[in-house]
Design a protein around this motif. Structure first.
Motif, PDB file in Angstrom:
ATOM      1  N   LYS A   1      -1.679  -4.698  -6.844  1.00 39.14           N
ATOM      2  CA  LYS A   1      -2.544  -3.723  -7.520  1.00 39.14           C
ATOM      3  C   LYS A   1      -3.133  -2.749  -6.509  1.00 39.14           C
ATOM      4  O   LYS A   1      -3.161  -1.537  -6.730  1.00 39.14           O
ATOM      5  N   ARG A   2      -3.591  -3.282  -5.394  1.00 38.71           N
ATOM      6  CA  ARG A   2      -4.206  -2.428  -4.384  1.00 38.71           C
ATOM      7  C   ARG A   2      -3.169  -1.504  -3.751  1.00 38.71           C
ATOM      8  O   ARG A   2      -3.451  -0.340  -3.473  1.00 38.71           O
ATOM      9  N   ILE A   3      -1.963  -2.025  -3.539  1.00 41.03           N
ATOM     10  CA  ILE A   3      -0.898  -1.181  -2.967  1.00 41.03           C
ATOM     11  C   ILE A   3      -0.564  -0.032  -3.923  1.00 41.03           C
ATOM     12  O   ILE A   3      -0.407   1.123  -3.510  1.00 41.03           O
ATOM     13  N   ALA A   4      -0.463  -0.330  -5.207  1.00 39.31           N
ATOM     14  CA  ALA A   4      -0.150   0.721  -6.187  1.00 39.31           C
ATOM     15  C   ALA A   4      -1.259   1.770  -6.236  1.00 39.31           C
ATOM     16  O   ALA A   4      -0.993   2.979  -6.284  1.00 39.31           O
ATOM     17  N   ALA A   5      -2.530   1.322  -6.224  1.00 37.15           N
ATOM     18  CA  ALA A   5      -3.644   2.266  -6.245  1.00 37.15           C
ATOM     19  C   ALA A   5      -3.671   3.123  -4.987  1.00 37.15           C
ATOM     20  O   ALA A   5      -3.903   4.335  -5.047  1.00 37.15           O
ATOM     21  N   LEU A   6      -3.426   2.517  -3.836  1.00 35.56           N
ATOM     22  CA  LEU A   6      -3.408   3.268  -2.583  1.00 35.56           C
ATOM     23  C   LEU A   6      -2.253   4.260  -2.557  1.00 35.56           C
ATOM     24  O   LEU A   6      -2.379   5.360  -2.005  1.00 35.56           O
ATOM     25  N   ALA A   7      -1.116   3.873  -3.141  1.00 37.12           N
ATOM     26  CA  ALA A   7       0.028   4.784  -3.182  1.00 37.12           C
ATOM     27  C   ALA A   7      -0.294   6.024  -4.017  1.00 37.12           C
ATOM     28  O   ALA A   7       0.116   7.142  -3.676  1.00 37.12           O
ATOM     29  N   VAL A   8      -1.036   5.858  -5.109  1.00 39.02           N
ATOM     30  CA  VAL A   8      -1.453   7.008  -5.918  1.00 39.02           C
ATOM     31  C   VAL A   8      -2.342   7.935  -5.103  1.00 39.02           C
ATOM     32  O   VAL A   8      -2.220   9.167  -5.174  1.00 39.02           O
ATOM     33  N   LEU A   9      -3.235   7.336  -4.296  1.00 40.01           N
ATOM     34  CA  LEU A   9      -4.109   8.149  -3.456  1.00 40.01           C
ATOM     35  C   LEU A   9      -3.364   8.811  -2.302  1.00 40.01           C
ATOM     36  O   LEU A   9      -3.789   9.850  -1.793  1.00 40.01           O
ATOM     37  N   ALA A  10      -2.265   8.232  -1.895  1.00 38.52           N
ATOM     38  CA  ALA A  10      -1.616   8.639  -0.649  1.00 38.52           C
ATOM     39  C   ALA A  10      -0.651   9.802  -0.819  1.00 38.52           C
ATOM     40  O   ALA A  10      -0.167  10.340   0.180  1.00 38.52           O
ATOM     41  N   THR A  11      -0.335  10.220  -2.057  1.00 41.82           N
ATOM     42  CA  THR A  11       0.695  11.237  -2.230  1.00 41.82           C
ATOM     43  C   THR A  11       0.271  12.278  -3.252  1.00 41.82           C
ATOM     44  O   THR A  11      -0.433  11.966  -4.217  1.00 41.82           O
ATOM     45  N   PRO A  12       0.691  13.532  -3.087  1.00 44.44           N
ATOM     46  CA  PRO A  12       0.495  14.551  -4.127  1.00 44.44           C
ATOM     47  C   PRO A  12       1.693  14.678  -5.063  1.00 44.44           C
ATOM     48  O   PRO A  12       1.656  15.482  -5.991  1.00 44.44           O
ATOM     49  N   ASN A  13       2.774  13.907  -4.814  1.00 49.84           N
ATOM     50  CA  ASN A  13       3.985  13.994  -5.626  1.00 49.84           C
ATOM     51  C   ASN A  13       3.794  13.205  -6.915  1.00 49.84           C
ATOM     52  O   ASN A  13       3.620  11.983  -6.884  1.00 49.84           O
ATOM     53  N   PHE A  14       3.857  13.882  -8.060  1.00 46.71           N
ATOM     54  CA  PHE A  14       3.532  13.225  -9.317  1.00 46.71           C
ATOM     55  C   PHE A  14       4.657  12.341  -9.839  1.00 46.71           C
ATOM     56  O   PHE A  14       4.432  11.560 -10.774  1.00 46.71           O
TER      57      PHE A  14
END
Length: 592
Positions: A341-354
């Motif tokens: 869950k934390r990895i997925a949330a961090l990945a959303v924060l880490a990229t501007p690619n939708f």
């Protein structure tokens, strides 16, 4: 001391946010929309300027702001006044945003995460209107005042909210009036709590405050001659000139996809049956209803008034609240147990690619699902987005619909994702207390890696077109009239000389709109110009203008009393006296 510290904090956060916005997108005077509004302002500051320009002598858009800026420009430098107002409206925006987010969630981290998401993802709603920009226009000035109205409603101060809507209406009539409509609908949903008498009193206060400007603008813009049918008006004003704002069927599917991804993440961030979230949900419903009206009565059954209201403009506020709720959703996911869950949330924060954001968000929703169907739906959505992204990535450059290319992922984007994810994970894996400095540090690292934005206090980038205009300003009479390439804007602003017409500077009055189209057709040689948007219309105007030869330019010079002709193509040389050349641009004297 605690109260003083809180007050300092309330103003320190907007200052920090404003500085970050300047660092992210820069600042410029004379950018695209300025070429429409600033010539009107210059004409009112100096009545001897642009006396022969047809467009500058039409009724201006948002004339309250034109009058105000002209009055201000008589006493201080116009670039200085514009910069100061730009900073003040940004500060107001972030002050109100901080207060709204604090009221909704009571967690200042949500403000910083939302700010980070805005800086990384952009601020545009559907239809291309942003929450802020790198230059000041009426829309960007009215947005924070409208947000203040939303905040005052949340604080149960309907009369103050009505006055804020009235102030926004004086700045931008559509945005202010539509905001009053939306907050009014929201108050009616909660009429038992607010009180019907208070709601009616707020409406009366609003109408009384805006009556002078609404009546004047109705007389100027609506009560004049109407030579165009509703369908013809929609074609010229919306399809030809403003499809990016007014024609939803012309927008890329990827724009809707990004908006839906935001709404889905936001939907999981709160209990929408409770206040104040229920009020926000009522605003969402009202705005989406306006968008349906703005589609049906523009594209299917054309209505002039609905077209002029630009109803999709209100989605900027959906974007604001959706990003705030998304920030809360990601913070909640980071605080929950479970590494994935934390990895997925961090990945959303880490990229501007939708594409990556959508797949990770769907995966995160599946991991947080409490029911089997939610888990299945989340995994299906993640897989579908991943498959479309793979197809878009593998078909870059192929002659397929552009929709698929928008979902493509480049190798450098994957590398940036891995690097940003590693930085965030290293800082936040053990504790979320360092989230704010981690996001700030990540933003600064990315900004340094991608170089800085453009800054200009009193002019846009000094390209060949701008340099040519500066030469004309210095070397030609102030009352001269020029025949210019109709696909280029900014001549009145940069050269301070009159021109026949250009695509960017479109009037609002119907009779002027007919004249504008006729002038473009004269310049480009089209008998009936049919096109949609800048790309298509610019191409037709450029090709048509480049094909015009000396007899046509002589006729146009006599028709419009022009003394000079400008060409912009290297092969477009005229047998007229050449006065100056910069790059592909040349200035000729029309031998009348």
């Amino acid at each position: 001391m605690r109260t003083l510290a809180a007050r300092l904090d309330n103003w320190l956060l907007p200052i920090i946010a404003t500085l970050l916005v300047f660092l992210q997108i820069g600042y410029s005077f004379g950018e695209p929309s300025h070429v429409i509004f600033v010539p009107w302002i210059l004409r009112r500051i100096d009545p001897t300027l642009l006396t022969q320009d047809w467009f500058v002598n039409t009724i201006p858009h948002h004339f309250n702001s034109i009058r105000f800026m002209a009055a201000l420009g008589r006493h201080v430098s116009l670039p200085l006044a514009t910069l100061v107002l730009h900073v003040l409206f940004l500060l107001l925006f972030f002050w109100v945003a901080h207060r709204i987010i604090d009221h909704l969630f009571g967690d200042r981290r949500v403000f910083f995460v939302a700010l980070f998401l805005f800086l990384r993802w952009g601020t545009d709603g559907l239809g291309g209107n942003p929450l802020w920009g790198n230059y000041l226009v009426q829309h960007n000035a009215a947005v924070p005042v409208c947000l203040l109205a939303f905040y005052l409603v949340l604080k149960n101060r309907p009369l103050a909210a009505a006055l804020a809507c009235a102030a926004a209406t004086w700045i931008h009539i559509q945005l202010g009036a539509l905001t009053m409509l939306v907050v009014g609908i929201g108050m009616l949903f909660a009429w038992r709590q607010t009180g019907l008498r208070t709601i009616l009193l707020g409406g009366a206060v609003f109408l009384l405050a805006v009556a002078p400007t609404v009546l004047e603008q109705w007389r100027l813009y609506m009560a004049g001659p109407s030579p165009l049918s509703a369908a013809e008006y929609v074609y010229i004003h919306a399809v030809m000139r403003h499809p990016h704002h007014l024609i939803p069927s012309s927008w890329f599917g990827s724009e809707y996809y990004r908006f839906v991804v935001l709404l889905v993440m936001a939907a999981w961030a709160a209990d929408w049956r409770r206040e104040p979230h229920r009020t926000v949900l009522a605003w969402f419903a009202a705005i989406f209803l306006l968008c349906i009206i703005g589609t049906v009565f523009v594209e299917i059954v054309p209505v002039k008034l609905v077209t002029k209201l630009q109803l999709w403009r209100m989605t900027v506020f959906v974007k604001f609240f959706a990003v705030a709720y998304t920030a809360r959703f990601l913070l909640t996911a980071l605080e929950e147990q479970g590494a994935w869950k934390r990895i997925a949330a961090l990945a959303v924060l880490a990229t501007p690619n939708f594409s990556i954001i959508g797949a990770c968000a769907a995966w995160l929703l599946a991991l947080r699902a409490t029911r089997t169907w939610q888990w299945v739906l989340g995994l299906f959505a993640a897989g579908w987005i991943a498959a479309v992204s793979l197809a878009g990535s593998l078909t870059r450059g192929m002659p397929i619909r552009l929709f698929w290319h928008h979902f493509g992922i480049r190798w450098d984007e994957l590398g940036m994702l891995a690097a940003c994810l590693a930085v965030l994970a290293a800082v936040l894996w053990r504790s979320n207390r360092r989230l704010t400095p981690a996001l700030l540090g990540l933003f600064l690292l990315v900004r340094a890696w991608t170089w800085g934005p453009y800054y200009a206090y009193d002019h846009p980038p000094a390209d060949e077109w701008y340099q040519l205009c500066q030469w004309i300003k210095a070397q030609t009479p102030r009352d001269a009239i020029f025949i210019t390439p109709p696909f280029l804007g900014g001549f009145q602003l940069f050269a301070e000389r009159a021109e026949v017409a250009n695509y960017k500077c479109v009037p609002l009055i119907e009779t002027d709109l007919v004249e504008w189209k006729r002038r473009l057709q004269d310049l480009s040689g089209w008998t009936d110009l049919r096109c949609s948007g800048w790309v298509e219309c610019g191409s037709k105007l450029a090709g048509g203008y480049a094909s015009q030869r000396e007899p046509v330019f002589l006729r146009l010079a006599r028709q419009y009393h022009a003394q000079y002709v400008i060409t912009s193509q290297p092969g477009h040389r005229l047998n007229f006296p050449e006065l100056h050349r910069i790059g592909d641009f040349a200035v000729y004297r029309a031998p009348l």
